[in-house]
Design an enzyme around this catalytic site. Structure first.
Site, PDB file in Angstrom:
ATOM      1  NE  ARG A 381      -2.993  -0.670   3.278  1.00 45.52           N
ATOM      2  CZ  ARG A 381      -3.901  -0.854   4.227  1.00 45.52           C
ATOM      3  NH1 ARG A 381      -5.169  -0.878   3.916  1.00 45.52           N
ATOM      4  NH2 ARG A 381      -3.556  -1.028   5.482  1.00 45.52           N
ATOM      5  CB  VAL A 503      -8.380  -1.878  -5.332  1.00 40.07           C
ATOM      6  CG1 VAL A 503      -9.336  -2.207  -6.455  1.00 40.07           C
ATOM      7  CG2 VAL A 503      -7.396  -0.812  -5.787  1.00 40.07           C
ATOM      8  CD  GLU A 504      -3.167  -2.130  -2.817  1.00 42.62           C
ATOM      9  OE1 GLU A 504      -2.731  -1.214  -2.099  1.00 42.62           O
ATOM     10  OE2 GLU A 504      -2.487  -2.679  -3.698  1.00 42.62           O
ATOM     11  N   GLY A 505      -8.589  -1.795   0.177  1.00 46.15           N
ATOM     12  CA  GLY A 505      -9.263  -1.139   1.296  1.00 46.15           C
ATOM     13  C   GLY A 505      -9.987   0.098   0.806  1.00 46.15           C
TER      14      GLY A 505
END
Length: 817
Positions: A381, A503-505
Site C-alpha cells: 500500500r 481497491v486495497e481497502g
C-alpha cells in the site's frame, strides 16, 4: 502572589519539558524550601507531610502500585474491550516509524531531516532509462483500452522478458531485487503512459505470491516459483476478495477443511494417492490478472474437524499457492474496470483438493494467513496505488500547465484567469504533496521499516488527491478532455479513479477506521503497552506505562496551551527562514493532536472505534501532520530551491489548514461538551488562526506550472514524455516553447489588425500579408506558422465516422482559419 507565580512557572516548565517524576519531586521540594526560607512563609508541617506522602507514592513503584496504579489496573482490565485475533494481527503487523514521532507531541525534526535521501542505484537508473522507457514507447493506451481491451502481445512479452514481473524478487532467484523506491518509480513512469500496463506490472510486485513467498515460503516453494515468476514464466494473481467480503477481508466465506485425498500435480503430471491436504471451496471477485494467471494465490478459512493437525478445529485464515491448471480451478472470465483494460476477473472452485505442501510456508504456516497478508499489504500500500496517484498528478501538472499557457481566450492564456489559476494551484500542490509523502514512506521501507499506519495514510490521501487533481485538470481542459479518442490524455485516468479509490481497502473505510484505528494504538507511546499489560495481567508493566501516560497527558495539555497562546513563536525549529514557522506550527499541533487523542480515548473508551466520524477526523490530523512534514523533508532534500518555495508554502499551509479544520470538527462533535469546551480554549485560545494558502501563493504555483523552469521540471520528473510531436503529450512541450517564443510577433500582428493594416479576413491570410508587406521577417513567419500548427494540434479533439469506428487524424488538412 510572587511565590504563586513562581510555582505556576515551575509546574509549567516541568510539564512542558516532560520532566521525570523525580525532577518534579525535587522541583516542588525546592519551591517549598524557597517559600519557607526565601519568602519567610511558615509552611505547615501538614503540608510537608502531605508532600512526603505524595512523593513517596509517586517515586516508590511498589507503594505506587499498591495505592494508585493497582486499583486503576483492576478497573482498566474490566473496561478494556477484547481484541479479536484479526484485530491483534492487524495491530501487530508492520512497524511504526516517523508516525510515532508525530504522535509524540515533540517531533524530532533533526531526525526527520537526517533520514537518508532515497536514491536509485546505477542499475535501477539504467532500467528506468532503458527498458522502462522502451516499454512506455510501446504503449498505446487508446488502442489498449478501447480497441484491443488488452495489452498487445508485444507488450506482454516485453514485460515478461525484461523482468518487470520480478522487480521485487531477489537476484539469487533471477529477479531484479530493486529497492522499494526504484519499484515505485518504475510503476510511476509506466502509469504516466498507460494505467493498464502499470497495473499489470505492479500487482505481481505488490501483494501477491512473489511477496508472500519471499517472506514465508518454504525453500522448495521459493526455488521452484521465484525464478519462474522473475522470468515471466508464471503469471501470478492473489485471490482475497469475495463478493461477500470486500474491505472486511477477515470475513471471507471461502473455506477449506483438512482431510486426506488424492490429486494429480499439473506441473509434473504425477499422481499422488492418500496424502494429507485440504479440500477447499472459494468464490472470488475483482482479482487482478486472474483471467491469465498460471499460479493462484488463495486465501481461505481453514478448519480441521477430524483434528488431523492437532486439537484446534478452527485453524484460521490460510494462504496457498494453486496452479490454475489444477483440476477444479476456474478462471478465464473477466471484469471490465472502467477506464482500464488490465486483466481482472473472478475465480472459483468447489471441493478442490490440494496437498498440504501447497500452503505458503507449508503446514507450519496454516492459520497464519491474516498476519502474512496484513504485513505484506503494509508494504504494497506504500507503493502501488500511491505511485499511480503520483503519476496522475505528474500528468495533470505537465499537461494542464502547458495547455493553460498555450490555449487562449479573450486574448489571454487561460491559465492567467484567476478561476483557472486556482485550480492549477491545487494540481501543483497536490502533486507535490503526493510525491513527497510517498518518497518519505519509501525511505522508511528501504531502511527496513514496514510502516503499516503510513501505508494507510498514503493509500487514502494520495488516491483522494489524485481524484481532485484530475477533476481540476479536466475542468481546465474543458471540451478538450470531454471527447474520447487517442488525443485525450486525461480521460482514461479520470475514468479509472474509482478503481484506486476502491481497491486495497475502500477509501471510506481506510479513513474512518484504519488510519486512526491502527495509529492510535501502534503510534501512541503508552496505549499499546497498557493494553498488552492488561491482557497479560502484568501489573508492573501497567504501572510503568500508566505513570508515563499521565505525565504525557499533563505535558501535552501545558504544551498545547502555551504554544496556542504564543502562536508557537517561541518553539525551536531545525531551519531558519521561510520554513521555520512551519516546523513550529507542526510541533504545536503534534502536541494538540496527542492531547485530543488521549481525551477521546479517555472520554469515549472502547466506544471510540465505533465513532467513525470522530476517528476519521483524528486520522485526518495524523495524516496532515505527516503530509506537511514530508513536504518539508522534500524541500530540503531537493536543495531548498527558492523557486520551489511557493509550491512548498501551498502544500504545507493547505495541510495545516486541513489539520486545523479536522480539530475544529472533532471538538464540535465530541459528545462530552464540557471537555470539548475546555480543550477548545486550550488548543485554540485565539480561535482558528490558520488560513488557506493565499491567492498570491496559488498564482505563483500556477505560473510555475505554465513556465519552463525548475519547479515544473521537478514536479513532473520521472514522467514519460514522448519525443514525437505527433503524440498528444509529446507535442505539448514543443508547442509551449513555440507559443511563448512567438508571442511578441503575435502581439505585433494583433496591433496591426487593430490599426486596420490588413485587408484579409483570416489570421492565416493576415500572416502571409504581413510577410509580403515586410512587416515581419521570413523567420518570424516560419516561427508563427509552426507555433500555430502546434497550438492547433494541442487544442483539437478526435472525430470518427458515424459508427464511432474509424478515427480520422487528418485534422491539419481541414485547417480553415
Amino acid at each position: 502572589m510572587q511565590s504563586a507565580i513562581i510555582l505556576l512557572v515551575l509546574i509549567g516548565a516541568l510539564a512542558y519539558f516532560r520532566a521525570p517524576v523525580v525532577v518534579w519531586t525535587l522541583g516542588v521540594a525546592a519551591w517549598l524550601l524557597g517559600l519557607q526560607f526565601g519568602f519567610g512563609v511558615a509552611v505547615p508541617v501538614a503540608v510537608w507531610a502531605a508532600f512526603a506522602v505524595v512523593a513517596a507514592v509517586l517515586n516508590l513503584p511498589p507503594l505506587r502500585r499498591a495505592v494508585f496504579t493497582g486499583p486503576v489496573f483492576g478497573v482498566f482490565r474490566k473496561i478494556t474491550p477484547p481484541m479479536s485475533q484479526t484485530e491483534q494481527e492487524a495491530i501487530n503487523a508492520g512497524t511504526v516509524w516517523w508516525d510515532r514521532d508525530l504522535f509524540s507531541g515533540k517531533p524530532d525534526w533533526n531526525k526527520l531531516l537526517s533520514f537518508p535521501d532515497p536514491k536509485l542505484s546505477a542499475e535501477e537508473q539504467a532500467f528506468l532509462d532503458g527498458p522502462t522507457e522502451e516499454l512506455c514507447k510501446l504503449i498505446d493506451d487508446w488502442k489498449i483500452t478501447h480497441e484491443d481491451k488488452d495489452l498487445p502481445e508485444e507488450v506482454w512479452n516485453f514485460i515478461k522478458d525484461h523482468g518487470f514481473l520480478g522487480m521485487i524478487v531477489k537476484k539469487q532467484y533471477g529477479g531484479l531485487e530493486f529497492s522499494n523506491y526504484a519499484h515505485a518509480k518504475v510503476v510511476t513512469k509506466i502509469a504516466t503512459r498507460g494505467g493498464s500496463a502499470a497495473v499489470t506490472v505492479m500487482v505481481p510486485n505488490s501483494l501477491g505470491p512473489g511477496e508472500l513467498l519471499q517472506h514465508y515460503g518454504t525453500e522448495e516453494q521459493k526455488n521452484y516459483y521465484l525464478p519462474r515468476l522473475a522470468k515471466g514464466l508464471e503469471i501470478p494473481c492473489f485471490a482475497l476478495t469475495s463478493p461477500y467480503a470486500g474491505s472486511d477481508a477477515g470475513a471471507i466465506p471461502d473455506y477449506g477443511y483438512v482431510c486426506r485425498g488424492s490429486y494429480t500435480d499439473p506441473r509434473s503430471g504425477q499422481r499422488h494417492e492418500d496424502v494429507l491436504g485440504i479440500r477447499v471451496s472459494w468464490e472470488k471477485r475483482w482479482i487482478t490478472l486472474a483471467p491469465v494467471a498460471t499460479i493462484l494465490g488463495l486465501a481461505f478459512k481453514l478448519y480441521d474437524p477430524e483434528h488431523l493437525l492437532g486439537d484446534k478445529e478452527d485453524i484460521g485464515i490460510t494462504c496457498a499457492l494453486v496452479p490454475t491448471e489444477h483440476g477444479g480451478v476456474q478462471i478465464g472470465r473477466r471484469h471490465f474496470p472502467g477506464g482500464s483494460a488490465f486483466m481482472n476477473g473472478p475465480t472459483w472452485g468447489r471441493d478442490v483438493f490440494i496437498p498440504m505442501e501447497w500452503v505458503i510456508g507449508g503446514q507450519e504456516y496454516v492459520g497464519q494467513g491474516w498476519r502474512m497478508l496484513v504485513e505484506c499489504l503494509s508494504v504494497g500500500r506504500c507503493i502501488s496505488l500511491p505511485a499511480m496517484s503520483v503519476a496522475s498528478g505528474k500528468v495533470a501538472s505537465f499537461t494542464t500547465g502547458a495547455y493553460a499557457r498555450i490555449r487562449d481566450q479573450f486574448g489571454l492564456p487561460i491559465g492567467k484567469f484567476e478561476g483557472v489559476d486556482e485550480a492549477m494551484a491545487r494540481i501543483g500542490g497536490f502533486t507535490y504533496q503526493m510525491e513527497a509523502s510517498q518518497d518519505l514512506a519509501l525511505t522508511g521501507l528501504d531502511m527496513g521499516e514496514k510502516p503499516s499506519v503510513l501505508s494507510a495514510v498514503l493509500k487514502y490521501h494520495n488516491t483522494e488527491r489524485m481524484r481532485k487533481a484530475l477533476n481540476d485538470a479536466m475542468d481546465v481542459h474543458g471540451g478538450r478532455a470531454v471527447v474520447l479518442g487517442p488525443r485525450n490524455y486525461l480521460a482514461r485516468a479520470y475514468q479509472a479513479i474509482p478503481i484506486a479509490i476502491t481497491v486495497e481497502g475502500a477509501n471510506i473505510l481506510t479513513r474512518s477506521m484504519i488510519i486512526y484505528g491502527q495509529g492510535a494504538i501502534r503510534c501512541h507511546p503508552f496505549v499499546l503497552r497498557e493494553m498488552k499489560a492488561a491482557m497479560a495481567g502484568d501489573g508492573r508493566e501497567f504501572d510503568d506505562a500508566i505513570t508515563g501516560h499521565i505525565g504525557f497527558v499533563v505535558s501535552n495539555f501545558v504544551r498545547s496551551l502555551w504554544m496556542g497562546l504564543t502562536g508557537a513563536r517561541l518553539v525551536g525549529a531545525p531551519r531558519g527562514g521561510e520554513t521555520a514557522r512551519y516546523y513550529k506550527q507542526l510541533t504545536r499541533f503534534s502536541s494538540a493532536f496527542a492531547l485530543l487523542s488521549d481525551m477521546a480515548m479517555f472520554s469515549l473508551g472502547g466506544s471510540l472505534k465505533f465513532r467513525e466520524k470522530l476517528s476519521a477526523r483524528l486520522g485526518d490530523m495524523l495524516s496532515n501532520l505527516y503530509i506537511a512534514s514530508a513536504c518539508l523533508k522534500r524541500f530540503e532534500r531537493e536543495g531548498a530551491q527558492k523557486e520551489d518555495l511557493a509550491v512548498l508554502q501551498w502544500s504545507v499551509e493547505s495541510a495545516l489548514y486541513d489539520l486545523q479544520q479536522a480539530m475544529d470538527g472533532f471538538l464540535a462533535n465530541l459528545p462530552n461538551r464540557p471537555l470539548a469546551f475546555l480543550l477548545r480554549r486550550v488548543i485554540f485560545p485565539w480561535g482558528l488562526t490558520l488560513k488557506q494558502p493565499s491567492d498570491r501563493t496559488g498564482t505563483r504555483v500556477a505560473r510555475a506550472l505554465m513556465e519552463e523552469g525548475g519547479t515544473r521540471e521537478r514536479l513532473t520528473r520521472g514522467m514519460f514524455v514522448p519525443d514525437d510531436e505527433r503524440d498528444p503529450v509529446g507535442v505539448l512541450q514543443p508547442a509551449l516553447k513555440a507559443v511563448v517564443a512567438t508571442e511578441p510577433v503575435e502581439q505585433k500582428l494583433r496591433k496591426l489588425t487593430r490599426d486596420g493594416k490588413f485587408r484579409s479576413l483570416t489570421s492565416r491570410e493576415r500572416l502571409a500579408e504581413a510577410l509580403a508587406a515586410g512587416q515581419i521577417s521570413q523567420a518570424e513567419f516560419d516561427a508563427v506558422a509552426r507555433a500555430r500548427k502546434l497550438k492547433r494540434d494541442v487544442i483539437m479533439v478526435d472525430d470518427f465516422d458515424k459508427s464511432l469506428t474509424h478515427h480520422d487524424d487528418g485534422l491539419l488538412e481541414r485547417l480553415v482559419f
